[in-house]
Motif scaffolding. Structure first.
Motif, PDB file in Angstrom:
ATOM      1  N   MET A 182       0.847  -1.202   0.000  1.00 21.59           N
ATOM      2  CA  MET A 182       0.000   0.000   0.000  1.00 21.59           C
ATOM      3  C   MET A 182       0.879   1.248   0.000  1.00 21.59           C
ATOM      4  N   ILE A 183       0.467   2.249  -0.765  1.00 19.63           N
ATOM      5  CA  ILE A 183       1.188   3.511  -0.790  1.00 19.63           C
ATOM      6  C   ILE A 183       0.448   4.551   0.044  1.00 19.63           C
ATOM      7  N   ARG A 184       1.125   5.667   0.302  1.00 19.61           N
ATOM      8  CA  ARG A 184       0.463   6.802   0.948  1.00 19.61           C
ATOM      9  C   ARG A 184       0.260   7.879  -0.099  1.00 19.61           C
ATOM     10  N   ALA A 185      -0.969   8.405  -0.168  1.00 10.69           N
ATOM     11  CA  ALA A 185      -1.314   9.463  -1.115  1.00 10.69           C
ATOM     12  C   ALA A 185      -1.723  10.709  -0.340  1.00 10.69           C
ATOM     13  N   ILE A 186      -1.137  11.826  -0.708  1.00 11.97           N
ATOM     14  CA  ILE A 186      -1.454  13.113  -0.090  1.00 11.97           C
ATOM     15  C   ILE A 186      -2.253  13.938  -1.092  1.00 11.97           C
ATOM     16  N   HIS A 187      -3.440  14.390  -0.677  1.00  9.62           N
ATOM     17  CA  HIS A 187      -4.271  15.270  -1.502  1.00  9.62           C
ATOM     18  C   HIS A 187      -4.158  16.685  -0.931  1.00  9.62           C
ATOM     19  N   LEU A 188      -3.663  17.621  -1.730  1.00  9.10           N
ATOM     20  CA  LEU A 188      -3.476  18.998  -1.282  1.00  9.10           C
ATOM     21  C   LEU A 188      -4.625  19.869  -1.785  1.00  9.10           C
ATOM     22  N   LEU A 189      -5.339  20.513  -0.859  1.00  6.58           N
ATOM     23  CA  LEU A 189      -6.438  21.420  -1.180  1.00  6.58           C
ATOM     24  C   LEU A 189      -6.159  22.775  -0.553  1.00  6.58           C
ATOM     25  N   ASP A 190      -6.581  23.843  -1.234  1.00  7.23           N
ATOM     26  CA  ASP A 190      -6.432  25.176  -0.648  1.00  7.23           C
ATOM     27  C   ASP A 190      -7.772  25.852  -0.408  1.00  7.23           C
ATOM     28  N   ASP A 191      -8.878  25.173  -0.741  1.00  5.78           N
ATOM     29  CA  ASP A 191     -10.202  25.775  -0.584  1.00  5.78           C
ATOM     30  C   ASP A 191     -11.202  24.693  -0.204  1.00  5.78           C
ATOM     31  N   PHE A 192     -11.528  24.626   1.091  1.00  5.10           N
ATOM     32  CA  PHE A 192     -12.458  23.594   1.550  1.00  5.10           C
ATOM     33  C   PHE A 192     -13.908  24.021   1.366  1.00  5.10           C
ATOM     34  N   ALA A 193     -14.125  25.203   0.745  1.00  8.03           N
ATOM     35  CA  ALA A 193     -15.475  25.612   0.371  1.00  8.03           C
ATOM     36  C   ALA A 193     -15.868  25.040  -0.976  1.00  8.03           C
ATOM     37  N   MET A 194     -14.929  24.419  -1.668  1.00  9.79           N
ATOM     38  CA  MET A 194     -15.231  23.796  -2.963  1.00  9.79           C
ATOM     39  C   MET A 194     -16.009  22.514  -2.698  1.00  9.79           C
ATOM     40  N   GLY A 195     -17.335  22.654  -2.611  1.00  8.95           N
ATOM     41  CA  GLY A 195     -18.165  21.553  -2.143  1.00  8.95           C
ATOM     42  C   GLY A 195     -17.939  20.245  -2.856  1.00  8.95           C
ATOM     43  N   GLY A 196     -18.001  20.278  -4.199  1.00  6.01           N
ATOM     44  CA  GLY A 196     -17.855  19.047  -4.957  1.00  6.01           C
ATOM     45  C   GLY A 196     -16.497  18.411  -4.790  1.00  6.01           C
ATOM     46  N   VAL A 197     -15.433  19.246  -4.766  1.00  4.57           N
ATOM     47  CA  VAL A 197     -14.074  18.719  -4.612  1.00  4.57           C
ATOM     48  C   VAL A 197     -13.905  18.101  -3.238  1.00  4.57           C
ATOM     49  N   THR A 198     -14.380  18.804  -2.210  1.00  2.01           N
ATOM     50  CA  THR A 198     -14.245  18.286  -0.851  1.00  2.01           C
ATOM     51  C   THR A 198     -15.032  16.993  -0.674  1.00  2.01           C
ATOM     52  N   ARG A 199     -16.264  16.941  -1.189  1.00  2.24           N
ATOM     53  CA  ARG A 199     -17.059  15.717  -1.065  1.00  2.24           C
ATOM     54  C   ARG A 199     -16.418  14.553  -1.807  1.00  2.24           C
ATOM     55  N   SER A 200     -15.737  14.866  -2.922  1.00  2.00           N
ATOM     56  CA  SER A 200     -15.152  13.783  -3.712  1.00  2.00           C
ATOM     57  C   SER A 200     -14.063  13.039  -2.954  1.00  2.00           C
ATOM     58  N   MET A 201     -13.509  13.664  -1.915  1.00  3.04           N
ATOM     59  CA  MET A 201     -12.480  12.992  -1.123  1.00  3.04           C
ATOM     60  C   MET A 201     -13.036  11.774  -0.389  1.00  3.04           C
ATOM     61  N   LEU A 202     -14.354  11.774  -0.143  1.00  2.00           N
ATOM     62  CA  LEU A 202     -14.971  10.628   0.537  1.00  2.00           C
ATOM     63  C   LEU A 202     -14.842   9.348  -0.281  1.00  2.00           C
ATOM     64  N   LEU A 203     -14.709   9.497  -1.595  1.00  2.00           N
ATOM     65  CA  LEU A 203     -14.578   8.330  -2.461  1.00  2.00           C
ATOM     66  C   LEU A 203     -13.377   7.480  -2.079  1.00  2.00           C
ATOM     67  N   HIS A 204     -12.328   8.124  -1.576  1.00  4.59           N
ATOM     68  CA  HIS A 204     -11.076   7.421  -1.310  1.00  4.59           C
ATOM     69  C   HIS A 204     -11.138   6.574  -0.044  1.00  4.59           C
ATOM     70  N   ARG A 205     -12.267   6.648   0.659  1.00  7.69           N
ATOM     71  CA  ARG A 205     -12.472   5.752   1.804  1.00  7.69           C
ATOM     72  C   ARG A 205     -13.061   4.410   1.394  1.00  7.69           C
ATOM     73  N   ARG A 206     -13.494   4.320   0.155  1.00  5.23           N
ATOM     74  CA  ARG A 206     -14.064   3.049  -0.310  1.00  5.23           C
ATOM     75  C   ARG A 206     -13.027   1.936  -0.205  1.00  5.23           C
ATOM     76  N   PRO A 207     -13.452   0.713   0.138  1.00  8.72           N
ATOM     77  CA  PRO A 207     -12.494  -0.383   0.330  1.00  8.72           C
ATOM     78  C   PRO A 207     -11.603  -0.628  -0.881  1.00  8.72           C
ATOM     79  N   GLU A 208     -12.166  -0.470  -2.099  1.00  2.50           N
ATOM     80  CA  GLU A 208     -11.372  -0.735  -3.303  1.00  2.50           C
ATOM     81  C   GLU A 208     -10.178   0.209  -3.410  1.00  2.50           C
ATOM     82  N   LEU A 209     -10.348   1.452  -2.935  1.00  6.28           N
ATOM     83  CA  LEU A 209      -9.265   2.421  -2.988  1.00  6.28           C
ATOM     84  C   LEU A 209      -8.432   2.421  -1.711  1.00  6.28           C
ATOM     85  N   ALA A 210      -9.098   2.251  -0.570  1.00  9.67           N
ATOM     86  CA  ALA A 210      -8.376   2.244   0.706  1.00  9.67           C
ATOM     87  C   ALA A 210      -7.399   1.076   0.800  1.00  9.67           C
ATOM     88  N   SER A 211      -7.655  -0.009   0.057  1.00  9.30           N
ATOM     89  CA  SER A 211      -6.735  -1.146   0.062  1.00  9.30           C
ATOM     90  C   SER A 211      -5.479  -0.873  -0.766  1.00  9.30           C
TER      91      SER A 211
END
Length: 347
Positions: free
Chosen positions: A1-30
């Motif tokens: 498993m690797i470590r991935a860092i996602h860098l954001l500068d605007d947490f008001a970007m609703g769609g971008v911020t919500r899209s980070m939840l995708l990376h918790r899915r088991p297929e990606l978290a593995s």
């Protein structure tokens, strides 16, 4: 498993911020441990990261060049990937005073990255040309909102002839969304023809409310916390944006089984699949154009279009997950090659 860092500068970007939840899915978290790190605007020196993959989610700019150069120098063995959420051909047409200078900036900044991810095919085609990027360096991964409940929205019911159309539009109340022109267009319809339901807030709100004065069939709902419930009460969605890289709201409407009317700019036409059409594409830049497009749209088989649009989204999440899985695997392969080389690891 690797470590991935996602860098954001605007947490008001609703769609971008919500899209980070995708990376918790088991297929990606593995495949990768994903962490979101905030970067303050104006930061010049990037941190060192103990990570094999670093992904930026903010648009490049002249002021960001020192940060991006230091990001590369201080993380020499990490694979750098940029996801472009904002810049498009229409953005360049509307917002850039010097195309040559803008494209030089794009070419300089994106050369720092190993890979560039676009959120639509139209954006990718434009960016390859604008930044003179090799074809293989650019790939497309559509955004995913991770908003639950959209697939559970009841199917649209058949409208009887002459029944009022409940039209929805939501997003940030700001210039790119072109909501003021939309309000002027809808004000030309009789109240028994159409209702417009607007969701969101932003700097254009006062002007929008002023434009809607005296129109009882135009309604403001504020921030939409429950998008499925909002779309349940509407018959269709309109997206009249002046520029839009992908159009997350159009995808959400399709998932909810609601037909869409989108502007013919950037990635929006991709939402209306010609093989399984989910609605219509039309020029929507002015109030006159919006009025003509809506009158035509009202005569279309909206129930069928909504049903087809929902069918076309069934494989969408799987395709997005595959795109990120492939990206993580590429980074893991590069990290393995680094381990077998004489290059030092990042501190």
């Amino acid at each position: 498993m690797i470590r991935a860092i996602h860098l954001l500068d605007d947490f008001a970007m609703g769609g971008v911020t919500r899209s980070m939840l995708l990376h918790r899915r088991p297929e990606l978290a593995s495949l990768a441990q994903s962490d979101v790190i905030p970067i303050k605007q104006g930061t010049k020196i990037a941190p060192r990261f103990d990570a094999e993959l670093i992904i930026t989610h903010f648009p490049p700019s002249w002021s960001r060049i020192p940060f991006l150069i230091s990001l590369r120098l201080r993380n020499p063995t990490a694979r750098l990937v940029h996801v472009e959420h904002s810049y498009t051909r229409s953005f360049e047409e509307h917002c850039v005073s010097s195309n040559g200078r803008f494209r030089i900036m794009l070419e300089m900044t994106l050369a720092i990255f190993n890979e560039v991810i676009c959120v639509s095919h139209a954006q990718a085609e434009w960016l390859r040309q604008a930044a003179t990027l090799p074809y293989a360096k650019v790939s497309v991964i559509h955004p995913w909102s991770s908003r639950p409940g959209l697939l559970d929205v009841p199917d649209l019911e058949h409208r009887t002839s002459g029944k009022q159309l409940r039209l929805a539009a939501y997003g940030r109340f700001a210039r790119p969304k072109n909501f003021i022109a939309l309000i002027h267009a809808i004000s030309r319809f009789a109240p028994d023809e159409i209702e417009l339901h607007l969701g969101g807030t932003g700097p254009d709100e006062a002007a929008m409310r002023a434009a809607a004065t005296g129109n009882s069939h135009i309604h403001f709902h504020g921030m939409i916390e429950d998008v499925p419930a909002f779309l349940t009460e509407c018959d269709a969605l309109i997206v009249p944006s002046e520029w839009e890289a992908f159009g997350q709201v159009a995808m959400e409407a399709r998932m909810a089984g609601r037909p869409i009317l989108v502007a013919d700019v950037d990635g929006l036409p991709e939402q209306v699949n010609p093989f399984c059409p989910a609605g219509a594409v039309a020029p929507l830049g002015t109030a006159d154009e919006i009025e003509r497009a809506v009158r035509h749209f009202m005569r279309l088989p909206l129930v069928d279009l909504g049903h087809r649009g929902r069918i076309a989204t069934r494989s969408f999440e799987r395709e997005v997950v595959k795109g990120w899985s492939d990206l993580y695997r590429r980074a893991a392969n590069c990290a393995a090659q680094m381990e077998n080389s004489d290059l030092p690891r990042a501190a």
